[in-house]
Scaffold this motif. Structure first.
Motif, mmCIF file in Angstrom:
data_model
loop_
_atom_site.group_PDB
_atom_site.id
_atom_site.type_symbol
_atom_site.label_atom_id
_atom_site.label_comp_id
_atom_site.label_asym_id
_atom_site.label_seq_id
_atom_site.Cartn_x
_atom_site.Cartn_y
_atom_site.Cartn_z
ATOM 1 N N MET A 183 4.219 14.114 -9.115
ATOM 2 C CA MET A 183 5.247 15.159 -9.043
ATOM 3 C C MET A 183 5.935 15.359 -10.384
ATOM 4 O O MET A 183 6.228 16.481 -10.783
ATOM 5 C CB MET A 183 6.270 14.804 -7.960
ATOM 6 N N LEU A 184 6.146 14.262 -11.133
ATOM 7 C CA LEU A 184 6.744 14.416 -12.467
ATOM 8 C C LEU A 184 5.811 15.219 -13.370
ATOM 9 O O LEU A 184 6.238 16.045 -14.156
ATOM 10 C CB LEU A 184 7.017 13.043 -13.086
ATOM 11 N N ARG A 185 4.523 14.947 -13.216
ATOM 12 C CA ARG A 185 3.542 15.681 -14.013
ATOM 13 C C ARG A 185 3.580 17.172 -13.659
ATOM 14 O O ARG A 185 3.348 18.024 -14.492
ATOM 15 C CB ARG A 185 2.146 15.103 -13.762
ATOM 16 N N ARG A 186 3.897 17.447 -12.388
ATOM 17 C CA ARG A 186 3.972 18.844 -11.919
ATOM 18 C C ARG A 186 5.337 19.468 -12.153
ATOM 19 O O ARG A 186 5.680 20.468 -11.545
ATOM 20 C CB ARG A 186 3.651 18.908 -10.420
ATOM 21 N N TYR A 187 6.146 18.813 -12.980
ATOM 22 C CA TYR A 187 7.453 19.352 -13.355
ATOM 23 C C TYR A 187 8.438 19.475 -12.203
ATOM 24 O O TYR A 187 9.292 20.345 -12.202
ATOM 25 C CB TYR A 187 7.290 20.696 -14.085
ATOM 26 N N VAL A 188 8.324 18.614 -11.187
ATOM 27 C CA VAL A 188 9.379 18.536 -10.179
ATOM 28 C C VAL A 188 10.554 17.822 -10.851
ATOM 29 O O VAL A 188 10.362 16.976 -11.718
ATOM 30 C CB VAL A 188 8.903 17.739 -8.939
ATOM 31 N N GLN A 189 11.802 18.187 -10.445
ATOM 32 C CA GLN A 189 12.990 17.588 -11.061
ATOM 33 C C GLN A 189 12.976 16.062 -10.976
ATOM 34 O O GLN A 189 12.898 15.504 -9.879
ATOM 35 C CB GLN A 189 14.226 18.090 -10.339
ATOM 36 N N PRO A 190 13.116 15.379 -12.122
ATOM 37 C CA PRO A 190 13.074 13.913 -12.129
ATOM 38 C C PRO A 190 14.096 13.275 -11.195
ATOM 39 O O PRO A 190 13.806 12.292 -10.526
ATOM 40 C CB PRO A 190 13.385 13.563 -13.584
ATOM 41 N N ASN A 191 15.312 13.871 -11.169
ATOM 42 C CA ASN A 191 16.362 13.329 -10.320
ATOM 43 C C ASN A 191 15.925 13.253 -8.856
ATOM 44 O O ASN A 191 16.110 12.251 -8.169
ATOM 45 C CB ASN A 191 17.571 14.262 -10.434
ATOM 46 N N ASP A 202 0.834 -1.218 0.000
ATOM 47 C CA ASP A 202 0.000 0.000 0.000
ATOM 48 C C ASP A 202 0.857 1.251 0.000
ATOM 49 O O ASP A 202 0.629 2.191 -0.764
ATOM 50 C CB ASP A 202 -0.938 -0.003 1.211
ATOM 51 N N SER A 203 1.851 1.232 0.876
ATOM 52 C CA SER A 203 2.716 2.392 0.988
ATOM 53 C C SER A 203 3.542 2.590 -0.290
ATOM 54 O O SER A 203 3.690 3.713 -0.784
ATOM 55 C CB SER A 203 3.614 2.200 2.214
ATOM 56 N N ALA A 204 4.057 1.487 -0.839
ATOM 57 C CA ALA A 204 4.864 1.575 -2.063
ATOM 58 C C ALA A 204 4.029 2.131 -3.224
ATOM 59 O O ALA A 204 4.457 3.017 -3.959
ATOM 60 C CB ALA A 204 5.418 0.198 -2.423
ATOM 61 N N ILE A 205 2.814 1.613 -3.351
ATOM 62 C CA ILE A 205 1.943 2.044 -4.450
ATOM 63 C C ILE A 205 1.584 3.526 -4.307
ATOM 64 O O ILE A 205 1.632 4.293 -5.274
ATOM 65 C CB ILE A 205 0.678 1.139 -4.513
ATOM 66 N N ALA A 206 1.310 3.936 -3.064
ATOM 67 C CA ALA A 206 0.983 5.352 -2.830
ATOM 68 C C ALA A 206 2.167 6.239 -3.195
ATOM 69 O O ALA A 206 1.999 7.309 -3.800
ATOM 70 C CB ALA A 206 0.600 5.565 -1.361
ATOM 71 N N GLU A 207 3.367 5.768 -2.876
ATOM 72 C CA GLU A 207 4.557 6.578 -3.136
ATOM 73 C C GLU A 207 4.855 6.673 -4.639
ATOM 74 O O GLU A 207 5.227 7.726 -5.138
ATOM 75 C CB GLU A 207 5.746 5.987 -2.380
ATOM 76 N N VAL A 208 4.664 5.575 -5.368
ATOM 77 C CA VAL A 208 4.885 5.614 -6.818
ATOM 78 C C VAL A 208 3.858 6.551 -7.465
ATOM 79 O O VAL A 208 4.177 7.364 -8.338
ATOM 80 C CB VAL A 208 4.794 4.199 -7.446
ATOM 81 N N ASP A 209 2.643 6.464 -6.978
ATOM 82 C CA ASP A 209 1.565 7.347 -7.446
ATOM 83 C C ASP A 209 1.937 8.814 -7.259
ATOM 84 O O ASP A 209 1.798 9.640 -8.156
ATOM 85 C CB ASP A 209 0.309 7.031 -6.622
ATOM 86 N N LEU A 210 2.436 9.114 -6.071
ATOM 87 C CA LEU A 210 2.841 10.487 -5.745
ATOM 88 C C LEU A 210 3.983 10.940 -6.660
ATOM 89 O O LEU A 210 3.998 12.078 -7.132
ATOM 90 C CB LEU A 210 3.261 10.554 -4.275
ATOM 91 N N SER A 211 4.921 10.027 -6.936
ATOM 92 C CA SER A 211 6.061 10.374 -7.791
ATOM 93 C C SER A 211 5.588 10.721 -9.205
ATOM 94 O O SER A 211 6.095 11.657 -9.826
ATOM 95 C CB SER A 211 7.048 9.207 -7.863
ATOM 96 N N ILE A 212 4.624 9.955 -9.704
ATOM 97 C CA ILE A 212 4.084 10.245 -11.040
ATOM 98 C C ILE A 212 3.457 11.633 -11.036
ATOM 99 O O ILE A 212 3.663 12.441 -11.942
ATOM 100 C CB ILE A 212 3.032 9.181 -11.446
#
Ligand SMILES: [Zn+2]
Length: 375
Positions: free
Chosen positions: A339-347, A327-337
Motif C-alpha cells: 500500500m505504501l508503494r501504491r501511495y496510500v497515506q502512510p499514517n 502468518d497473519s502478521a507477515i501477510a499484513e506487513v507485506d500488504l502494508s508495504i
C-alpha cells in the motif's frame, strides 16, 4: 550464426538460466523472442545485456570477445542494432531518458525507473516496427530488449504481437519482467521463457564486494537482509541496517501499547521519515518476524538467510507471545508495504497495521499485553 561459446562474465549466480542460454547459443537454436522473468534485482537485465552483446559480437571464438567492432560499439552504447526499450512517461525530457539509458547499460543491477507510473507506449512500438520494416543494417543481427515488459500498454502489446507473429529475419527480442502474470497469454506463448531465481547470500556478498568498499562482515550482514536481491542489497548498503531493524522492533512494541500511544508513535514515524524509509522499516519488520518464526519452529540455525544478531530479543518475543500468529502478521506487513508503494497515506497504513499486529496475539487480554510490552 556460427556455433560458438557464450560467456557470462560478471553475472552473479543464475547458473540454470546461463546454462540454458549458452546451450541454445552453442547449438545455434535460438528463439526469436525470450522472456526473462523472475524477482527484481537478481540479474535479468545484466544477463540480457550480456546475451545481446554475445549475439552481435563477430568473433568466431568466445563471445562477446570485447575486441571486435561490434563489441566496441556495444560498450560505447552506439551499436545501431541493439535497442533498449523501457517504460517512461511521454512527457519525459530527452536528457532524462538518455541518463536512464546510460544507467541501464552501466549499472544494470542498480538501475531503477525515476518515474512514478511509466509505461511503454504504442508510439514506441510503432517506431520500432517502422525501423524493423527497413532492411537490417548490413544484414546483421538485431537485438531488442524490452525492460519491464509488463508495463506495455494494451495497444503497444498488440502492436508488438504483430511483429512477433512474423518476426523479421536476424532479429531477436528479449522481454524482461518481474511480473509476467501481467503479460498477455499470447505474448507468453510466443516467448521462450527463462526463469531467474533469488540470489544466495554468497552470491549477493560477492556482488557487494564488486560494487562497494564495505568490509566482509557488513557485506554478509546486508546480504542476509537483502532477500535474494542484489539491487536491494546495494540499496541497503547505503542504509544503517541495524538501525532499521531497531526501528522495526520499536514499531512492533508500539502495537501493544494503548491507542493514544500507538497514534503518537505513528505520527512521529511519519513526521521523521519519508515513504521510502518507512517501506524499509516495514521490510525490516518482515524480516524480523520471519526470523522470530524460524526460531520458534526450531529452524534457522542452518538457514544462512536468518540473521541472529538479536537472538535474545527474538527469544523473549517467542516466550511472551507464545500464540502469536506469524502468518497473519507477515501477510499484513507485506500488504502494508504494497500500500505504501501504491501511495496510500502512510499514517493510515501504519495505524491499520498496528491494529492488526495487536490482534495477531490471540489469547492475551490487554493488561497482559501491556505487561508483556517489555519485549
Ligand atoms: Zn566481439
Amino acid at each position: 550464426m556460427n556455433a560458438t561459446e557464450i560467456t557470462f562474465d560478471g553475472i552473479f549466480g543464475q547458473e540454470t538460466a546461463k546454462r540454458f542460454l549458452a546451450q541454445a547459443f552453442r547449438q545455434g537454436r535460438l528463439a526469436h523472442c525470450y522472456l526473462f522473468f523472475g524477482p527484481e534485482g537478481v540479474g535479468k537485465l545484466a544477463t540480457a545485456l550480456a546475451f545481446a552483446r554475445a549475439l552481435v559480437c563477430q568473433s568466431e571464438q568466445q563471445r562477446p570477445c570485447g575486441t571486435c567492432r561490434n563489441c566496441k560499439l556495444f560498450v560505447a552504447r552506439s551499436h545501431p542494432n541493439v535497442q533498449v526499450i523501457f517504460p517512461h512517461p511521454k512527457s519525459a525530457k530527452e536528457s532524462d531518458v538518455q541518463a536512464v539509458l546510460e544507467e541501464i547499460f552501466s549499472q544494470p543491477y542498480i538501475w531503477h525507473s525515476p518515474w512514478a507510473s511509466p509505461s511503454i507506449s504504442i508510439d514506441e512500438v510503432r517506431s520500432l516496427r517502422r525501423e524493423l520494416g527497413l532492411s537490417s543494417q548490413g544484414g546483421e543481427i538485431r537485438v531488442i530488449l524490452f525492460l519491464d515488459a509488463h508495463l506495455m500498454t494494451a495497444e503497444a502489446t498488440n502492436a508488438l504481437l504483430k511483429t512477433l507473429e512474423e518476426p523479421p529475419e536476424l532479429t531477436y527480442f528479449v522481454l524482461i519482467s518481474s511480473s509476467p502474470d501481467q503479460l498477455l497469454p499470447t505474448i507468453l506463448s510466443r516467448s521462450q521463457q527463462v526463469r531467474f531465481s533469488f540470489l544466495s547470500v554468497q552470491e549477493i556478498t560477492a556482488g557487494l564486494a564488486r560494487f562497494t568498499d564495505l568490509p566482509e562482515d557488513r557485506r554478509r550482514q546486508i546480504a542476509r537482509f537483502a532477500q535474494g536481491s542484489l539491487r536491494r542489497a546495494l540499496a541497503l548498503a547505503g542504509e544503517n541496517v541495524q538501525q532499521l531493524r531497531e526501528q522495526a522492533v520499536e514499531l512492533l512494541r508500539a502495537a501493544f501499547r494503548n491507542a493514544p500511544q500507538r497514534a503518537m508513535h505513528v505520527t512521529q514515524l511519519v513526521q521523521q521519515h519519508d515513504r521510502r524509509v518507512l517501506m524499509e522499516i516495514l521490510e525490516s519488520l518482515l524480516h524480523w518476524l520471519r526470523d522470530a518464526h524460524y526460531l520458534r519452529l526450531g529452524l534457522g540455525d542452518d538457514q544462512p538467510s536468518v540473521g541472529y544478531e538479536d537472538r535474545e530479543t527474538l527469544q523473549r518475543f517467542n516466550e511472551r507471545f507464545a500464540d502469536f500468529d506469524f502468518d497473519s502478521a507477515i501477510a499484513e506487513v507485506d500488504l502494508s508495504i504494497h500500500m505504501l508503494r501504491r501511495y496510500v497515506q502512510p499514517n493510515l497504513v501504519l495505524s491499520v497495521l498496528l491494529n492488526h499486529l495487536r490482534r495477531c496475539e490471540k489469547h492475551a487480554n490487554s493488561t497482559e499485553k501491556l505487561r508483556r510490552m517489555a519485549l
